[in-house]
Design an enzyme around this catalytic site. Structure first.
Site, short mmCIF file in Angstrom:
data_model
loop_
_atom_site.label_atom_id
_atom_site.label_comp_id
_atom_site.label_asym_id
_atom_site.label_seq_id
_atom_site.Cartn_x
_atom_site.Cartn_y
_atom_site.Cartn_z
N CYS A 84 0.83 -1.22 0.00
CA CYS A 84 0.00 0.00 0.00
C CYS A 84 0.85 1.26 0.00
CB CYS A 84 -0.95 0.00 1.20
SG CYS A 84 -1.82 -1.55 1.36
N HIS A 138 -9.24 3.77 -1.21
CA HIS A 138 -7.88 3.26 -1.06
C HIS A 138 -7.54 2.28 -2.19
CE1 HIS A 138 -4.17 2.07 0.62
NE2 HIS A 138 -4.58 1.18 1.51
#
Ligand SMILES: [Zn+2]
Lengths: 424, 137
Positions: free
Chosen positions: A97, A371
């Site tokens: 991420c 996200h």
């Protein structure tokens, strides 16, 4: 571990002179290249004095797992080609991420080294084609597949475990996590790029209307906290993390244009200069001396502050990696804004809200904005770009801030990348 | 020619024999679990096997409702949540493991610091049969 604490500097200054992003959300029928084109075109249009894209010399693309998410490897040259920039070199950077933040760092170093004067940094992820279980499995590969995942852990589970350690050590109540999610939806409602651009109150109203339309019993939540405590409206994912504690599964892309400092005013009179950069790595969550802080975040922040020569109190705009609500609280401590164990109180007291003394995640954060993992670290820069240039519209912070910080975490903190930007 | 024997395969072979094996650094005395070929404390590559006693305490946990496919296959999920946790062994190092013998439906009643003992869970059939490390209250 001995690590010299020499303060590192870039070989030459680097500035952000353009920034753009696609809307974040679920977009059936659009893959990562389609979303990248949208981010790229907005980035081009954001360059105040105009810009010939043929001047871009190289591309650095953050992407976690196009392989598993969309059955497409080798994505960086596709992005270069799709905007007509082949044969310029294009490389994909993967740090889970934190892929976007790591790509930004590679782009910065490429310009700072003198190899290039103008580069494009992108972040892309297309996640919503897979069913939830397979997304969960794909994200799990960012943890240690040999020694962590066989325990049955998921990503919400890891952060939930950090939350239980934090609650036990500092006495934080579970309600404070819900308050962080509530706050980020309040800001995300003012962001037209957000996946969930709705306040919790708006979501409640929509649910009531939908129930009435279907002839179902109309829910009777008295306020937002009642909605957030409702196991049906806000189901448990990994105790104590509920659905509204978790960032969503998202598609999206973001792009920024980096140039050497000497030529920045050719493109704009309001560029963002990258004055601090830090990146650190770590092992599995269970192997760390603490579960209530992320050591790689502390190290990356320490290095970025040292390079920039600034203190946490100097920072005006902050985008942190709130993949889960507990992560925002821990980040607010790791970055030095609050002492260990004080972050939850600041969240509870509204200090981190948009109108508070230390606003965090004015974009809505990953929770509300979305996200798309490889895009998130670059997407954070877009909020800093807008806030520091006075272009954040209804969510614009007062006080004409001149310093911004991004904090981008990979996994549970196996990677953290921190950047500090100054508007000049 | 280096033949690294301190591998995940070796660790899980020991787990299959219901043994919890790690390494001890012969240079600095640091103990590692899982086994490591290089000591992260002093960077020595001179390590030896060490067996753990299997007693420890819970340092963090969660009750998982949205399970990964492997745990769904084992019968877990929304209607049958399970506990995953981090356990610190008496010897010092910590591991991730499923936690058994505590009430997943009452997470508020689960205490950080609860004493636990290593146990071993068999899952899968025939060729796919594997032994997993767990801890029991
Ligand atoms: Zn050693």
């Amino acid at each position: 571990m001995t690590l010299t604490n020499t303060i590192r500097k870039f070989g030459r200054g680097v500035a952000v002179v353009g920034a753009g992003m696609s809307k974040f959300g679920a977009f059936p029928g659009k893959n990562s290249r389609d979303l990248f084109v949208e981010a790229y075109q907005e980035m081009l249009a954001s360059v105040d004095k105009g810009f010939d894209p043929r001047d871009i010399e190289a591309l650095f693309i953050g992407n976690y797992s196009s392989d598993l998410f969309e059955n497409q490897g080798h994505t960086a040259p596709i992005m270069a080609d799709w905007v007509g920039l082949a044969p310029r070199p294009a490389v994909r950077i993967e740090d889970a991420c934190a892929s976007g933040g790591a790509a930004l760092r590679q782009g910065l170093m490429a310009v700072a080294s003198g190899l290039y004067d103008i580069v494009l940094v992108g972040g892309i992820e297309k996640m919503t084609d897979l069913p939830t279980e397979r997304v969960t499995d794909t994200l799990a590969t960012a943890a240690d597949m040999v020694y962590e995942i066989p325990a049955g852990f998921t990503f919400p589970g890891f952060y939930a475990a950090m939350a239980t350690a934090y609650m036990a050590q500092y006495g934080a109540p579970t309600d404070v996590f819900l308050q962080v999610g509530y706050k980020n939806h309040e800001s995300g409602a003012l962001n037209d790029k957000a996946q969930f651009g709705q306040r919790i109150a708006d979501i409640m109203e929509a649910r009531k209307k939908s129930a009435a339309k279907k002839g179902q019993p109309i829910p009777t939540w008295a306020n937002e906290m009642e909605f957030l405590h409702d196991n049906r409206a806000n189901p448990m994912i990994a105790w104590p993390m509920r659905l509204y504690d978790c960032s969503p599964i998202s598609d999206g892309a973001a792009a920024v244009l980096l140039v050497s400092e000497e030529i920045a005013n050719r493109f704009t009179d309001a560029s963002l200069h990258v004055i601090g950069a830090g990146q650190a790595s770590d092992g599995a969550l269970h192997d760390r001396a603490t579960l209530t802080a992320i050591p790689s975040a502390k190290k990356a922040a320490q290095d970025a502050y040292a390079m920039a020569g600034v203190k946490p109190a100097d920072i005006g705009v902050v985008e942190v990696h709130d993949c889960f609500t507990i992560a925002e609280i821990v980040a607010s401590e790791d970055l030095g804004f609050f002492a260990p164990g004080e972050g939850w109180k600041a969240a509870e007291d509204g200090v981190t809200a948009r109108g508070g003394a230390r606003p965090i995640n004015t974009s809505g954060g990953l929770k509300s904005k979305g996200h798309p993992v490889g895009a998130s670290g670059v997407g954070q820069v877009i909020e800093i770009w807008k806030q520091l240039r006075g272009q954040a519209g209804a969510r614009q912070l007062d006080g004409n801030p001149s310093l911004g910080l991004t904090h981008n975490v990979g996994g549970t903190g196996q990677t953290c990348v921190v950047h500090i930007f100054e508007r000049r | 020619m280096v033949d690294n024997i301190f591998t995940g395969t070796a660790f899980y072979k020991a787990v299959g024999e219901h043994k919890l094996m790690g390494t001890r650094c012969k240079a600095c005395g640091e103990i590692h679990l899982p086994p490591r070929p290089i000591c992260p404390k002093c960077l020595s590559g001179d390590v030896a096997w060490v067996e753990f006693g299997g007693k420890g305490k819970l340092t963090a946990f969660t009750v998982i409702y949205i399970a990964p496919t492997a745990m769904i296959a084992a019968g877990y999920g929304r209607n049958n949540p399970y506990i995953a946790g981090i356990v610190q062994l008496e010897e010092g190092p910590s591991v991730s493991a499923q936690i058994l013998g505590l009430d997943a439906t009452k997470p508020e009643s689960i205490a950080i610091g609860a004493p636990l003992t290593a146990s071993f869970v068999e899952r899968g059939e025939g060729e796919a049969k594997k032994t997993f490390l767990a801890f029991n209250a």
